[in-house]
Design an enzyme around this catalytic site. Structure first.
Site, PDB file in Angstrom:
ATOM      1  N   TYR A 112      18.601  10.365   7.204  1.00  0.00           N
ATOM      2  CA  TYR A 112      19.139  11.446   8.440  1.00  0.00           C
ATOM      3  C   TYR A 112      19.996  10.353   8.695  1.00  0.00           C
ATOM      4  O   TYR A 112      20.245   9.306   9.369  1.00  0.00           O
ATOM      5  CB  TYR A 112      17.463  11.924   9.205  1.00  0.00           C
ATOM      6  CG  TYR A 112      18.894  12.365  10.798  1.00  0.00           C
ATOM      7  CD1 TYR A 112      18.702  14.022  10.377  1.00  0.00           C
ATOM      8  CD2 TYR A 112      18.898  11.800  11.935  1.00  0.00           C
ATOM      9  CE1 TYR A 112      19.208  14.467  11.258  1.00  0.00           C
ATOM     10  CE2 TYR A 112      19.545  12.770  12.528  1.00  0.00           C
ATOM     11  CZ  TYR A 112      19.043  13.436  12.067  1.00  0.00           C
ATOM     12  OH  TYR A 112      19.555  14.928  13.410  1.00  0.00           O
ATOM     13  N   TRP A 114      24.396  11.481  10.962  1.00  0.00           N
ATOM     14  CA  TRP A 114      25.864  12.154  10.981  1.00  0.00           C
ATOM     15  C   TRP A 114      27.134  12.108  10.411  1.00  0.00           C
ATOM     16  O   TRP A 114      27.531  12.427  10.307  1.00  0.00           O
ATOM     17  CB  TRP A 114      26.076  11.901  12.910  1.00  0.00           C
ATOM     18  CG  TRP A 114      25.525  12.819  13.381  1.00  0.00           C
ATOM     19  CD1 TRP A 114      24.766  13.338  14.575  1.00  0.00           C
ATOM     20  CD2 TRP A 114      26.300  14.221  14.207  1.00  0.00           C
ATOM     21  NE1 TRP A 114      24.080  14.400  14.667  1.00  0.00           N
ATOM     22  CE2 TRP A 114      25.504  15.053  14.906  1.00  0.00           C
ATOM     23  CE3 TRP A 114      28.179  14.243  14.117  1.00  0.00           C
ATOM     24  CZ2 TRP A 114      26.168  15.803  15.020  1.00  0.00           C
ATOM     25  CZ3 TRP A 114      28.324  15.488  15.056  1.00  0.00           C
ATOM     26  CH2 TRP A 114      27.025  16.431  15.843  1.00  0.00           C
TER      27      TRP A 114
END
Ligand code: MGD
Ligand code: MGD
Ligand code: MO
Length: 770
Positions: A112, A114
């Site tokens: 996970y 960005w």
């Protein structure tokens, strides 16, 4: 250097820009059409040559010498530098070993994070594609840290989250139509600066100002006054955190008691109101959820609640609920109850009215969608069935085989031997980091690609240096932004850094799946391939559709927005039969027999006030709001100029009310220690009335910097609030992240101030490299 290089287009999650690398310096210009560019662009220059960059592949000495296996020394041992060929051979061998001995269901590849704005070098897509092709799959994670609870509850009660969050009320409609906006958790401009995939126009400030000048009233319900900009002219109701559900219930109760709720709307568009009304009015439990009941819970007065309720009916009202409200214990409840309050007001589906989840949280919301999005990288097929709700990572690592509930079913945690991470920083984003550290100590091997020595990289066994976005070519595009950006390379890679794609291509070659992974395409060819879907769609609509070479040469391409059709809620309002929602009743679900049937005490069948467990105590009397940082995106480029300028004495700033500071003998600028029974961190105090009494506000993003020599439990000397937060799911329904809030004590820090070492490459590294 004679001729100065030209300014070339590029993009980041916080805005499009042009830049050039000139005489060892980055010169950067925000996109000229952006009315309100983000100060986070100021962090970009440091990305290129900062000493925190990882220069070469590194392997933890203990892993090399003792082989793969559980090891609590992760994060404190020295590293050995390696040549690329050598490290890729080693890693390919380890992947083969784990696959053969334990199968792909022992590999956690959720990864996970960005990462960066380009659509091709999107690290998480690259890891997933690689693991699917090379190993046949991996244990994945579902949902996000952003919206763990809403992603599960919204489709059950209204529509998929993307519909409610991205194709709903627009800023244009608010500027023109809305009379009153009740903003739960606010719509801080710091947040809407960011949009994944890039953003060319920051319109929020201007839109709120236009609405305010027209006479729209903004009511901010939040512990922090600056969760709405001054341009909104908001009235501030400093609600006690995690009590919004009680406030929403009391507002609804006041409407119903006065007969001011919209019965016609409830009859036509909702299911289960009667069951809920029995609870609301106290017919099931003897407790009416009225303003007098909610006042002591929320910290507001009964008069303020009643007066607010009476300002709502008969006007174009909009209820907005931020992501943050559901990143907390029982986070499903305010999301659900916000929808019910809006339904009782009957404005759902009207221009500028109704219910919007997460408006202003990102620069994707409140916009129209573009007609022709750029394709995403195909991630292939994952043959592994096991998954976790994303924030259950430490639970999984510590309890292989352990049972957990999720969305009506029971599952078991996989037994993880190898973790592969690229483009995320769990030592920033996960809760109770000291516990996470114990989880990571249990695996055989942790592999990390990053461009900088984050705490996650320091805890890895194999660390591979990735390029930063400005060191490679990519294509920038977001489904809510009208520009497709050819992202040119601005600077040469730092040290021996390679693109994630190149790293995976090297591994794929060693594992015999090179052709399947690269499909024989170079990076340029991949960009042209991804762009082609948008180009053919433009062409089919008779719009300008330049070929890839032209796009690359001529710069950003503007594509049209789709019309503002109000999304599924508008369509549903116009014709609830033909455009029925995909909920169990086809309507807005106020009581859900399905959810009730799960028998989860922490998520009953209709919105319910549930007393949180994590509330202030004598030992931890203050509520910590650990929200998103204004000066960076999460932990990215924490060493950049904008981020650094906001720190004091090198520490992250914790804001608190002067009254709470005075009671503790804390002065503005003092270094303080925040602590509870999970951990402790240092931060620099800033005193401000913008923070309600009883609250302290330490945003996320400071790189975890443990002083393992500290006498008590490890102390983060830099100010990462996730050493304090609680690692516990929202409920058995969604198991979402609850990191936004916890309870702490704060005291002046006395004694020798330990230095911040977060950006220094691991201490033993220099010795090993000599
Ligand atoms: N207490 C608390 N915790 C929270 C939250 C909260 O509100 N409170 N919010 C949560 C939320 S909403 C989120 S989304 C998460 C965010 O958590 P993350 O997404 O993990 O945070 P980032 O700091 O953006 O991490 C991205 C990492 O990827 C690296 N990177 C960037 N580009 C590339 C690339 O091209 N290749 C590679 N290999 N690496 C790259 C960066 O250097 C950085 O280390 O945090 C969550 N954590
Ligand atoms: N600059 C910047 N912008 C970002 C990000 C970033 O890292 N940096 N991250 C992006 C990401 S990934 C996401 S998911 C979004 C997150 O969007 P959000 O989760 O909405 O953002 P936060 O800043 O965490 O929280 C917003 C505000 O909610 C308030 N709040 C907290 N708890 C409560 C409560 O119980 N009740 C009420 N009424 N208010 C409460 C806090 O005062 C806080 O400032 O932000 C995005 N925008
Ligand atoms: Mo997020």
């Amino acid at each position: 250097m004679a001729d100065a290089a030209p300014f070339l287009p590029h993009s980041s999650h916080w805005g499009n820009f042009t830049a050039r690398w000139h005489e060892g310096r980055l010169e950067l210009r925000p996109h000229p059409g952006d009315p309100d560019p983000s100060p986070i662009l100021g962090n970009m220059a440091a990305a290129l040559r900062h000493p925190a960059r990882i220069a070469r592949p590194m392997v933890r000495r203990g892993w090399l010498e003792r082989g793969p296996g559980p090891d609590a020394r992760r994060g404190s041992e020295e590293f050995v530098p390696m040549e690329w060929d050598q490290v890729l051979d080693l890693l390919a061998g380890e992947l083969r070993r784990v696959k053969e001995a334990h199968g792909p269901q022992s590999v956690f590849g959720g990864s996970y994070g960005w990462s960066s704005a380009g659509r091709f070098h999107h690290a998480q897509s690259q890891v997933h594609r690689f693991l699917n092709i090379a190993l046949g799959g991996y244990v994945r994670s579902v949902n996000s840290y952003s919206a763990g609870a809403s992603a599960v509850i919204l489709p059950r009660i209204a529509a998929p989250m993307e519909q409610i969050s991205r194709r709903n009320v627009t800023w244009d409609a608010i500027a023109r139509h809305t009379d009153i906006i009740l903003s739960f958790g606010g719509m801080a401009l710091k947040n809407s600066m960011v949009a994944s995939g890039g953003i060319s126009q920051h319109v929020e400030r201007g839109s709120m100002q236009a609405a305010c000048e027209r006479g729209a009233e903004f009511v901010l319900i939040s512990p922090l006054r600056d969760d709405l900009p001054v341009e909104a002219g908001a009235e501030w109701l400093p609600v006690r955190p995690n009590t919004d559900t009680a406030l929403m219930l009391a507002l609804t109760h006041t409407l119903v008691a006065a007969g001011l709720h919209d019965r016609a709307f409830l009859d036509r568009y909702t299911a289960g109101w009667d069951v809920f009304e029995d609870y609301l009015m106290g017919r099931t439990d003897g407790q009416p959820k009225d303003a007098a009941w909610a006042a002591p819970i929320t910290g507001l007065t009964a008069e303020a609640i009643t007066a607010l309720a009476h300002r709502l009916p008969g006007r174009r009202s909009l209820i907005t609920v931020s992501h943050s409200l559901q990143r907390a214990e029982f986070g499903e409840q305010p999301v659900w109850m916000g929808m019910v309050l809006a339904a009782a007001l009957g404005q759902i589906g009207l221009p500028g009215g109704g219910y919007h989840y997460s408006l202003g949280a990102l620069g994707h919301t409140g916009r129209r969608m573009v007609a022709t999005p750029v394709a995403a990288l195909n991630q292939g097929k994952n043959s592994v069935r096991e998954f976790i709700p994303v924030a259950r990572i430490t639970d999984m690592l510590l309890n292989p085989g352990g049972r957990y509930d999720y969305d009506g079913k029971e599952y078991a945690y996989a037994d993880i031997k190898l973790v592969y991470w690229a483009g995320g920083n769990p030592f920033h984003h996960h809760q109770d980091i000291n516990r996470l550290r114990r989880g990571f100590a249990r695996v055989d091997t942790l592999i990390v690609h990053d461009s900088a020595w984050t705490a996650t990289a320091r805890h890895a066994d194999i660390v591979l240096p990735a390029t930063v976005t400005m060191e490679r070519e990519d294509i920038g595009a977001a489904p809510t932004d009208p520009l497709i950006i050819p992202m040119h390379r601005i600077a040469e890679p730092y040290g021996e850094a390679r693109d994630d794609f190149a790293i995976f291509a090297g591994l794929a070659e060693r594992l015999g799946c090179s052709e399947a992974f690269t499909e024989g395409r170079s990076v340029r060819e991949w960009l042209a391939f991804l762009y082609e879907s948008a180009r053919t769609a433009l062409e089919a609509r008779g719009l300008p559709a330049p070929d890839f070479e032209t796009l690359w040469r001529e710069g950003p391409l503007e594509i049209p927005f789709a019309e503002d059709d109000g999304g599924v809620l508008r369509a549903f309002r116009e014709d609830p039969e033909a455009n029925a929602l995909h909920t169990e009743s086809g309507r807005l679900q106020i009581f859900s027999p399905t959810i009730a049937g799960f028998n989860y005490p922490d998520c009953p069948g209709h919105p319910t006030w549930l007393e949180p467990v994590d509330v202030p105590t004598a030992e931890a009397p203050l509520r910590l709001v650990a929200n998103q940082p204004a000066t960076k995106l999460h932990s990215q480029l924490d060493f950049g100029a904008t981020s650094q300028e906001a720190k004091r004495r090198g520490r992250e700033v914790v804001r608190m009310n002067p009254a709470d500071a005075e009671a503790r003998g804390i002065a503005d600028g003092d270094i303080v220690r925040l602590f509870n029974n999970r951990g402790a961190c240092l931060a620099a105090a800033q005193l401000t009335e913008a923070v309600a009494p009883g609250i302290v506000n330490l945003p996320t993003g400071a790189w975890y910097d443990p002083d393992d020599a500290a006498a008590e439990a490890p102390l983060c000397v830099h100010g990462n609030p996730n050493v304090l937060t609680r690692d516990f799911g929202t409920s058995r329904l969604a198991q979402g992240c609850t990191g936004q809030l916890t309870s702490v004590q704060v005291e002046r820090f006395e004694g020798n101030l330990p230095p911040v070492r977060a950006y220094e490459p691991p201490a033993a590294l220099a010795a090993a490299a000599e």
